[in-house]
Motif scaffolding. Structure first.
Motif, PDB file in Angstrom:
ATOM      1  N   VAL A  36       0.913  -1.048  -0.207  1.00  0.00           N
ATOM      2  CA  VAL A  36      -0.233  -0.019   0.038  1.00  0.00           C
ATOM      3  C   VAL A  36       1.174   1.182   0.044  1.00  0.00           C
ATOM      4  CG1 VAL A  36      -1.720   1.326   1.360  1.00  0.00           C
ATOM      5  CG2 VAL A  36      -2.114  -1.056   0.873  1.00  0.00           C
ATOM      6  N   HIS A  37       2.030   1.183   0.926  1.00  0.00           N
ATOM      7  CA  HIS A  37       2.681   2.347   0.864  1.00  0.00           C
ATOM      8  C   HIS A  37       3.414   2.674  -0.415  1.00  0.00           C
ATOM      9  CE1 HIS A  37       5.392   5.411   2.700  1.00  0.00           C
ATOM     10  NE2 HIS A  37       6.660   4.672   2.244  1.00  0.00           N
ATOM     11  N   LEU A  38       4.093   1.726  -1.163  1.00  0.00           N
ATOM     12  CA  LEU A  38       4.495   1.879  -2.488  1.00  0.00           C
ATOM     13  C   LEU A  38       3.397   2.324  -3.685  1.00  0.00           C
ATOM     14  CD1 LEU A  38       6.579  -1.354  -2.935  1.00  0.00           C
ATOM     15  CD2 LEU A  38       7.538   0.815  -3.016  1.00  0.00           C
ATOM     16  N   LEU A  39       2.222   1.746  -3.432  1.00  0.00           N
ATOM     17  CA  LEU A  39       1.406   2.470  -4.257  1.00  0.00           C
ATOM     18  C   LEU A  39       0.667   3.703  -4.102  1.00  0.00           C
ATOM     19  CD1 LEU A  39      -0.689  -0.904  -4.788  1.00  0.00           C
ATOM     20  CD2 LEU A  39       0.766   0.059  -6.413  1.00  0.00           C
ATOM     21  N   GLU A  40       0.877   4.177  -2.878  1.00  0.00           N
ATOM     22  CA  GLU A  40       0.612   5.724  -2.681  1.00  0.00           C
ATOM     23  C   GLU A  40       1.691   6.414  -3.354  1.00  0.00           C
ATOM     24  OE1 GLU A  40       1.076   5.536   1.690  1.00  0.00           O
ATOM     25  OE2 GLU A  40      -1.029   5.369   1.945  1.00  0.00           O
ATOM     26  N   GLN A  41       2.925   5.943  -3.322  1.00  0.00           N
ATOM     27  CA  GLN A  41       3.951   6.658  -3.940  1.00  0.00           C
ATOM     28  C   GLN A  41       4.162   6.773  -5.573  1.00  0.00           C
ATOM     29  OE1 GLN A  41       7.927   5.508  -1.923  1.00  0.00           O
ATOM     30  NE2 GLN A  41       6.756   5.648  -0.107  1.00  0.00           N
ATOM     31  N   HIS A  42       3.837   5.488  -5.893  1.00  0.00           N
ATOM     32  CA  HIS A  42       3.798   5.061  -7.269  1.00  0.00           C
ATOM     33  C   HIS A  42       2.570   4.528  -7.809  1.00  0.00           C
ATOM     34  CE1 HIS A  42       8.278   5.666  -6.990  1.00  0.00           C
ATOM     35  NE2 HIS A  42       8.177   4.894  -6.147  1.00  0.00           N
ATOM     36  N   PRO A  43       1.738   5.224  -8.393  1.00  0.00           N
ATOM     37  CA  PRO A  43       0.240   4.729  -8.436  1.00  0.00           C
ATOM     38  C   PRO A  43       0.018   3.399  -9.253  1.00  0.00           C
ATOM     39  CG  PRO A  43       0.470   7.226  -8.714  1.00  0.00           C
ATOM     40  CD  PRO A  43       1.596   6.430  -8.926  1.00  0.00           C
ATOM     41  N   ARG A  44       0.906   3.349 -10.059  1.00  0.00           N
ATOM     42  CA  ARG A  44       0.684   1.763 -10.884  1.00  0.00           C
ATOM     43  C   ARG A  44       2.071   1.195 -10.863  1.00  0.00           C
ATOM     44  NH1 ARG A  44      -2.567   1.496 -15.987  1.00  0.00           N
ATOM     45  NH2 ARG A  44      -0.477   0.922 -16.809  1.00  0.00           N
ATOM     46  N   LEU A  45       2.099  -0.070 -10.366  1.00  0.00           N
ATOM     47  CA  LEU A  45       3.072  -0.901 -10.351  1.00  0.00           C
ATOM     48  C   LEU A  45       2.845  -2.349 -10.715  1.00  0.00           C
ATOM     49  CD1 LEU A  45       4.862   0.195  -7.171  1.00  0.00           C
ATOM     50  CD2 LEU A  45       5.806   0.536  -9.358  1.00  0.00           C
ATOM     51  N   ASN A  46       3.751  -3.017 -11.266  1.00  0.00           N
ATOM     52  CA  ASN A  46       3.571  -4.475 -11.552  1.00  0.00           C
ATOM     53  C   ASN A  46       4.212  -5.304 -10.480  1.00  0.00           C
ATOM     54  OD1 ASN A  46       6.336  -4.883 -12.154  1.00  0.00           O
ATOM     55  ND2 ASN A  46       5.933  -4.583 -14.336  1.00  0.00           N
ATOM     56  N   LEU A  76      -7.442  -2.844  -4.016  1.00  0.00           N
ATOM     57  CA  LEU A  76      -6.833  -2.729  -5.148  1.00  0.00           C
ATOM     58  C   LEU A  76      -7.310  -2.951  -6.459  1.00  0.00           C
ATOM     59  CD1 LEU A  76      -3.320  -4.607  -4.394  1.00  0.00           C
ATOM     60  CD2 LEU A  76      -3.829  -2.230  -3.637  1.00  0.00           C
ATOM     61  N   SER A  77      -7.070  -2.174  -7.590  1.00  0.00           N
ATOM     62  CA  SER A  77      -7.528  -2.584  -8.863  1.00  0.00           C
ATOM     63  C   SER A  77      -6.310  -2.997  -9.591  1.00  0.00           C
ATOM     64  CB  SER A  77      -8.248  -1.508  -9.475  1.00  0.00           C
ATOM     65  OG  SER A  77      -7.610  -0.201  -9.850  1.00  0.00           O
ATOM     66  N   VAL A  78      -6.578  -3.735 -10.601  1.00  0.00           N
ATOM     67  CA  VAL A  78      -5.521  -4.295 -11.721  1.00  0.00           C
ATOM     68  C   VAL A  78      -6.036  -4.072 -13.156  1.00  0.00           C
ATOM     69  CG1 VAL A  78      -6.385  -6.627 -11.577  1.00  0.00           C
ATOM     70  CG2 VAL A  78      -3.999  -6.187 -11.890  1.00  0.00           C
ATOM     71  N   LYS A  79      -5.133  -3.493 -13.942  1.00  0.00           N
ATOM     72  CA  LYS A  79      -5.464  -3.547 -15.352  1.00  0.00           C
ATOM     73  C   LYS A  79      -4.171  -4.011 -16.264  1.00  0.00           C
ATOM     74  CE  LYS A  79      -8.389   0.441 -15.062  1.00  0.00           C
ATOM     75  NZ  LYS A  79      -8.385   1.865 -15.470  1.00  0.00           N
ATOM     76  N   ARG A  80      -4.579  -4.816 -17.044  1.00  0.00           N
ATOM     77  CA  ARG A  80      -3.378  -5.466 -18.064  1.00  0.00           C
ATOM     78  C   ARG A  80      -2.742  -4.344 -19.002  1.00  0.00           C
ATOM     79  NH1 ARG A  80      -1.665 -10.201 -19.393  1.00  0.00           N
ATOM     80  NH2 ARG A  80      -3.554 -11.172 -18.700  1.00  0.00           N
ATOM     81  N   ASP A  81      -1.308  -4.126 -19.019  1.00  0.00           N
ATOM     82  CA  ASP A  81      -0.665  -3.439 -19.755  1.00  0.00           C
ATOM     83  C   ASP A  81       0.265  -4.287 -20.720  1.00  0.00           C
ATOM     84  OD1 ASP A  81       0.441  -1.278 -21.086  1.00  0.00           O
ATOM     85  OD2 ASP A  81       1.557  -0.581 -19.085  1.00  0.00           O
ATOM     86  N   LEU A  89      -4.049   1.369  -6.025  1.00  0.00           N
ATOM     87  CA  LEU A  89      -5.014   1.582  -4.883  1.00  0.00           C
ATOM     88  C   LEU A  89      -6.308   1.750  -5.499  1.00  0.00           C
ATOM     89  CD1 LEU A  89      -2.985   3.373  -2.195  1.00  0.00           C
ATOM     90  CD2 LEU A  89      -3.507   0.906  -2.280  1.00  0.00           C
ATOM     91  N   LYS A  90      -7.376   1.300  -5.107  1.00  0.00           N
ATOM     92  CA  LYS A  90      -8.656   1.545  -5.625  1.00  0.00           C
ATOM     93  C   LYS A  90      -9.294   2.557  -5.016  1.00  0.00           C
ATOM     94  CE  LYS A  90     -12.833  -1.196  -7.119  1.00  0.00           C
ATOM     95  NZ  LYS A  90     -13.005  -2.936  -7.438  1.00  0.00           N
ATOM     96  N   GLU A  91      -8.890   2.727  -3.649  1.00  0.00           N
ATOM     97  CA  GLU A  91      -9.584   3.813  -2.751  1.00  0.00           C
ATOM     98  C   GLU A  91      -8.657   4.634  -2.060  1.00  0.00           C
ATOM     99  OE1 GLU A  91     -12.764   2.481  -0.321  1.00  0.00           O
ATOM    100  OE2 GLU A  91     -13.424   0.978  -1.599  1.00  0.00           O
ATOM    101  N   ARG A  92      -8.897   5.713  -2.057  1.00  0.00           N
ATOM    102  CA  ARG A  92      -7.798   6.712  -1.164  1.00  0.00           C
ATOM    103  C   ARG A  92      -8.067   6.678   0.293  1.00  0.00           C
ATOM    104  NH1 ARG A  92      -3.723   9.092  -0.043  1.00  0.00           N
ATOM    105  NH2 ARG A  92      -3.828  11.054   0.884  1.00  0.00           N
ATOM    106  N   ASP A  93      -9.468   5.988   0.678  1.00  0.00           N
ATOM    107  CA  ASP A  93      -9.711   5.547   2.059  1.00  0.00           C
ATOM    108  C   ASP A  93      -8.360   4.762   2.708  1.00  0.00           C
ATOM    109  OD1 ASP A  93     -12.013   6.872   1.827  1.00  0.00           O
ATOM    110  OD2 ASP A  93     -13.315   5.181   2.110  1.00  0.00           O
ATOM    111  N   VAL A  94      -7.858   3.940   2.023  1.00  0.00           N
ATOM    112  CA  VAL A  94      -7.162   2.942   2.541  1.00  0.00           C
ATOM    113  C   VAL A  94      -5.638   3.854   2.864  1.00  0.00           C
ATOM    114  CG1 VAL A  94      -5.320   0.973   2.059  1.00  0.00           C
ATOM    115  CG2 VAL A  94      -7.843   1.262   1.213  1.00  0.00           C
ATOM    116  N   SER A  95      -5.191   4.889   2.132  1.00  0.00           N
ATOM    117  CA  SER A  95      -4.076   5.584   2.469  1.00  0.00           C
ATOM    118  C   SER A  95      -4.329   6.573   3.621  1.00  0.00           C
ATOM    119  CB  SER A  95      -3.829   6.300   1.152  1.00  0.00           C
ATOM    120  OG  SER A  95      -3.559   5.561   0.404  1.00  0.00           O
ATOM    121  N   LEU A  96      -5.703   6.998   3.576  1.00  0.00           N
ATOM    122  CA  LEU A  96      -5.896   8.167   4.707  1.00  0.00           C
ATOM    123  C   LEU A  96      -6.060   7.085   6.243  1.00  0.00           C
ATOM    124  CD1 LEU A  96      -8.997  10.009   3.024  1.00  0.00           C
ATOM    125  CD2 LEU A  96      -6.469  10.704   3.475  1.00  0.00           C
ATOM    126  N   ILE A  97      -6.466   6.009   6.094  1.00  0.00           N
ATOM    127  CA  ILE A  97      -6.422   5.300   7.446  1.00  0.00           C
ATOM    128  C   ILE A  97      -5.289   5.024   7.937  1.00  0.00           C
ATOM    129  CG2 ILE A  97      -6.971   3.127   8.445  1.00  0.00           C
ATOM    130  CD1 ILE A  97      -9.657   3.331   6.740  1.00  0.00           C
TER     131      ILE A  97
END
Length: 108
Positions: A36-46, A76-81, A89-97
């Motif tokens: 979660v911490h990584l995805l806060e800093q980098h919005p899309r990672l594999n 989380l959400s996931v998309k093929r690239d 992260l699907k929701e900002r709530d996770v980061s806020l909590i």
């Protein structure tokens, strides 16, 4: 001292607390918190990038398991690239909590 009656939670407040508890239970693991911490800093990672950033103790199979779990629970959400699955992260709530918990003045 006057007798103060506790207020009863309304349905909306109760649902909000249940949602917070659900999020906390879902991310209550050091590796999941790291993701979660990584995805806060980098919005899309594999998964490869996440494993590299988390270090040698983050085996790809274990990280994939945690990513899948958080995806299934709606964190989380996931998309093929191309050939990669990109997690975000699907929701900002996770980061806020988590941010709120990080800033608390708890004595540990």
């Amino acid at each position: 001292m006057e007798n103060v009656k506790p207020t009863i939670l309304n349905e909306q407040e109760a649902e909000k607390l249940e949602r917070i508890a659900f999020i906390l239970k879902t991310v209550a693991h050091p590796l999941r918190l790291g993701i979660v911490h990584l995805l806060e800093q980098h919005p899309r990672l594999n998964v490869t990038d996440i494993c590299a950033a988390l270090g040698p103790r983050a085996e790809q199979s274990l990280v994939s398991h945690h990513l899948q779990n958080m995806k299934l629970k709606g964190i989380l959400s996931v998309k093929r690239d191309g050939r990669s699955m990109m997690y975000s992260l699907k929701e900002r709530d996770v980061s806020l909590i988590i941010e709120c918990l990080e800033n608390c003045q708890c004595n540990m």
